[in-house]
Write a protein that holds these residues in place. Structure first.
Motif, PDB file in Angstrom:
ATOM      1  N   PRO A   1      32.039  52.326  46.323  1.00 34.15           N
ATOM      2  CA  PRO A   1      33.722  52.430  45.222  1.00 34.15           C
ATOM      3  C   PRO A   1      34.689  51.907  46.645  1.00 34.15           C
ATOM      4  O   PRO A   1      35.593  51.177  45.858  1.00 34.15           O
ATOM      5  N   THR A   2      34.040  51.841  47.824  1.00 40.46           N
ATOM      6  CA  THR A   2      35.544  50.294  49.181  1.00 40.46           C
ATOM      7  C   THR A   2      35.604  49.333  48.589  1.00 40.46           C
ATOM      8  O   THR A   2      36.637  49.258  48.453  1.00 40.46           O
ATOM      9  N   GLN A   3      34.075  48.429  47.570  1.00 43.38           N
ATOM     10  CA  GLN A   3      34.416  47.132  47.427  1.00 43.38           C
ATOM     11  C   GLN A   3      36.126  46.871  46.451  1.00 43.38           C
ATOM     12  O   GLN A   3      36.552  45.681  45.993  1.00 43.38           O
ATOM     13  N   PHE A   4      36.390  48.533  45.700  1.00 45.46           N
ATOM     14  CA  PHE A   4      37.847  47.550  44.754  1.00 45.46           C
ATOM     15  C   PHE A   4      39.146  49.111  45.480  1.00 45.46           C
ATOM     16  O   PHE A   4      39.862  48.308  44.094  1.00 45.46           O
ATOM     17  N   ASP A   5      38.924  49.755  46.746  1.00 46.57           N
ATOM     18  CA  ASP A   5      40.036  49.593  46.784  1.00 46.57           C
ATOM     19  C   ASP A   5      40.899  48.607  47.806  1.00 46.57           C
ATOM     20  O   ASP A   5      40.341  48.892  49.411  1.00 46.57           O
ATOM     21  N   PRO A   6      41.873  48.161  47.496  1.00 45.04           N
ATOM     22  CA  PRO A   6      42.814  47.352  48.174  1.00 45.04           C
ATOM     23  C   PRO A   6      42.856  48.166  49.403  1.00 45.04           C
ATOM     24  O   PRO A   6      43.827  47.076  50.471  1.00 45.04           O
ATOM     25  N   ALA A   7      43.334  49.065  50.179  1.00 40.03           N
ATOM     26  CA  ALA A   7      43.252  49.843  51.040  1.00 40.03           C
ATOM     27  C   ALA A   7      42.249  49.853  51.907  1.00 40.03           C
ATOM     28  O   ALA A   7      42.413  50.296  52.629  1.00 40.03           O
ATOM     29  N   SER A   8      41.227  49.847  51.082  1.00 38.80           N
ATOM     30  CA  SER A   8      39.496  49.862  52.818  1.00 38.80           C
ATOM     31  C   SER A   8      40.091  48.475  53.368  1.00 38.80           C
ATOM     32  O   SER A   8      39.245  47.916  52.940  1.00 38.80           O
ATOM     33  N   PRO A   9      39.200  48.577  54.802  1.00 37.96           N
ATOM     34  CA  PRO A   9      38.725  47.561  54.887  1.00 37.96           C
ATOM     35  C   PRO A   9      37.632  46.781  54.346  1.00 37.96           C
ATOM     36  O   PRO A   9      36.925  45.628  54.740  1.00 37.96           O
TER      37      PRO A   9
ATOM     38  N   ALA B   1      38.481  41.561  47.053  1.00 41.45           N
ATOM     39  CA  ALA B   1      38.788  41.151  45.887  1.00 41.45           C
ATOM     40  C   ALA B   1      38.145  39.702  44.609  1.00 41.45           C
ATOM     41  O   ALA B   1      38.174  39.580  44.035  1.00 41.45           O
ATOM     42  N   LYS B   2      36.814  39.968  45.335  1.00 43.66           N
ATOM     43  CA  LYS B   2      35.847  39.236  44.531  1.00 43.66           C
ATOM     44  C   LYS B   2      34.625  39.578  43.440  1.00 43.66           C
ATOM     45  O   LYS B   2      34.312  39.213  42.712  1.00 43.66           O
ATOM     46  N   SER B   3      34.813  41.023  44.201  1.00 45.53           N
ATOM     47  CA  SER B   3      34.052  41.882  43.288  1.00 45.53           C
ATOM     48  C   SER B   3      34.613  42.765  42.156  1.00 45.53           C
ATOM     49  O   SER B   3      36.546  42.705  42.633  1.00 45.53           O
ATOM     50  N   SER B   4      33.848  43.319  40.800  1.00 46.59           N
ATOM     51  CA  SER B   4      34.549  44.000  39.779  1.00 46.59           C
ATOM     52  C   SER B   4      33.962  44.824  39.480  1.00 46.59           C
ATOM     53  O   SER B   4      32.554  44.677  39.878  1.00 46.59           O
ATOM     54  N   PRO B   5      34.472  45.887  39.100  1.00 45.70           N
ATOM     55  CA  PRO B   5      33.889  47.082  38.734  1.00 45.70           C
ATOM     56  C   PRO B   5      31.892  46.282  37.254  1.00 45.70           C
ATOM     57  O   PRO B   5      31.258  47.118  37.424  1.00 45.70           O
ATOM     58  N   GLY B   6      33.049  45.345  36.540  1.00 45.25           N
ATOM     59  CA  GLY B   6      32.043  44.893  35.439  1.00 45.25           C
ATOM     60  C   GLY B   6      30.502  44.164  36.553  1.00 45.25           C
ATOM     61  O   GLY B   6      29.840  44.624  35.849  1.00 45.25           O
ATOM     62  N   GLN B   7      31.072  43.703  37.777  1.00 46.06           N
ATOM     63  CA  GLN B   7      30.076  43.213  37.749  1.00 46.06           C
ATOM     64  C   GLN B   7      30.422  42.771  39.323  1.00 46.06           C
ATOM     65  O   GLN B   7      30.611  42.953  40.802  1.00 46.06           O
ATOM     66  N   PRO B   8      30.027  44.879  40.293  1.00 43.46           N
ATOM     67  CA  PRO B   8      30.240  44.586  41.367  1.00 43.46           C
ATOM     68  C   PRO B   8      28.762  43.847  42.474  1.00 43.46           C
ATOM     69  O   PRO B   8      27.930  43.685  41.748  1.00 43.46           O
ATOM     70  N   ARG B   9      29.642  44.258  43.208  1.00 46.23           N
ATOM     71  CA  ARG B   9      28.552  42.709  44.587  1.00 46.23           C
ATOM     72  C   ARG B   9      28.113  44.090  45.168  1.00 46.23           C
ATOM     73  O   ARG B   9      27.272  43.371  45.950  1.00 46.23           O
ATOM     74  N   TRP B  10      28.704  44.367  45.695  1.00 44.92           N
ATOM     75  CA  TRP B  10      28.667  45.887  46.683  1.00 44.92           C
ATOM     76  C   TRP B  10      27.510  47.270  45.969  1.00 44.92           C
ATOM     77  O   TRP B  10      27.760  47.519  45.624  1.00 44.92           O
ATOM     78  N   LEU B  11      26.312  47.518  46.885  1.00 41.01           N
ATOM     79  CA  LEU B  11      25.808  48.951  46.651  1.00 41.01           C
ATOM     80  C   LEU B  11      25.945  49.798  47.433  1.00 41.01           C
ATOM     81  O   LEU B  11      25.989  49.484  48.777  1.00 41.01           O
ATOM     82  N   GLN B  12      25.628  50.792  47.403  1.00 37.74           N
ATOM     83  CA  GLN B  12      25.231  51.895  48.413  1.00 37.74           C
ATOM     84  C   GLN B  12      24.383  52.676  47.976  1.00 37.74           C
ATOM     85  O   GLN B  12      24.411  53.163  46.557  1.00 37.74           O
ATOM     86  N   VAL B  13      23.479  53.180  48.801  1.00 34.98           N
ATOM     87  CA  VAL B  13      22.885  54.317  48.650  1.00 34.98           C
ATOM     88  C   VAL B  13      23.661  55.634  48.894  1.00 34.98           C
ATOM     89  O   VAL B  13      24.782  55.454  50.167  1.00 34.98           O
ATOM     90  N   ASP B  14      23.198  56.740  48.283  1.00 33.48           N
ATOM     91  CA  ASP B  14      22.767  58.231  49.695  1.00 33.48           C
ATOM     92  C   ASP B  14      22.132  58.880  50.541  1.00 33.48           C
ATOM     93  O   ASP B  14      21.051  58.005  50.179  1.00 33.48           O
ATOM     94  N   VAL B  15      22.894  58.942  51.278  1.00 35.80           N
ATOM     95  CA  VAL B  15      21.731  59.488  52.053  1.00 35.80           C
ATOM     96  C   VAL B  15      22.064  61.204  52.305  1.00 35.80           C
ATOM     97  O   VAL B  15      22.738  61.367  52.530  1.00 35.80           O
TER      98      VAL B  15
END
Length: 151
Positions: free
Chosen positions: A74-82, A86-100
């Motif tokens: 989710p941080t890729q969509f948050d303009p306030a996050s480091p 900007a090149k990612s979108s919810p329809g075409q997310p570029r970055w993923l995470q897992v939970d541990v």
DNA sequence: GCCAACGTTGGC
DNA sequence: GCCAACGTTGGC
């Protein structure tokens, strides 16, 4: 079932933070190779060596396990996050995470100590100039390290 | 598709 | 704060 070493800056998320929260999202990965490990290879229950990096005592600080498969960070969509991208979108997310999820806190198995064992000489994290934040760990490396940490 | 410039990581 | 390593970007 596979094994991984995952780096976290303890000022951001430490093993104590994970112990306290029980489970965390592994946000902030912005490297394609590391992302692809999460997307293509990680499975539920995979073992994780929780590594503290960019700190005064770098090394393995605990054990964790993959508890949720890859999903958009989710941080890729948050303009306030480091970690905003900007090149990612919810329809075409570029970055993923897992939970541990937290498994155990261990003594700190420092980088200097890791380098002393010939059994671990092939570990990617020990390679000069290594910057990859997620690296595969072999079963023999995992067994060796977890037996060291059980003492 | 090459490659120089640039930015980031991360140990020291 | 330094600097080696290396991934990414962008001009050509």
């Amino acid at each position: 079932m596979q094994y991984w070493l995952m780096k976290s800056e303890p000022d951001d998320v430490s093993i104590d933070d994970l112990a306290h929260r029980g489970e965390v999202g592994w946000y902030g990965v912005r490297n394609y190779q590391a992302r692809n490990f999460m997307r293509d290879a990680m499975q539920l229950g995979d073992g994780v060596l929780f590594y503290h990096s960019s700190c005064s005592e770098p090394g393995i600080a605990g054990l964790a396990a993959v508890s949720r498969l890859a999903y958009p960070d989710p941080t890729q969509f948050d303009p306030a996050s480091p970690y905003f991208d900007a090149k990612s979108s919810p329809g075409q997310p570029r970055w993923l995470q897992v939970d541990v999820r937290f498994v155990a806190r261990t003594r700190l198995l420092g980088l200097d100590e890791l380098r002393r064992y010939s059994e671990l000489a092939g570990m990617q994290v020990l390679r000069r100039g290594n910057r990859l934040s997620i690296t595969p760990v072999t079963e023999s490396e995992w067994t060796f390290i977890t037996s060291l940490l059980a003492c």
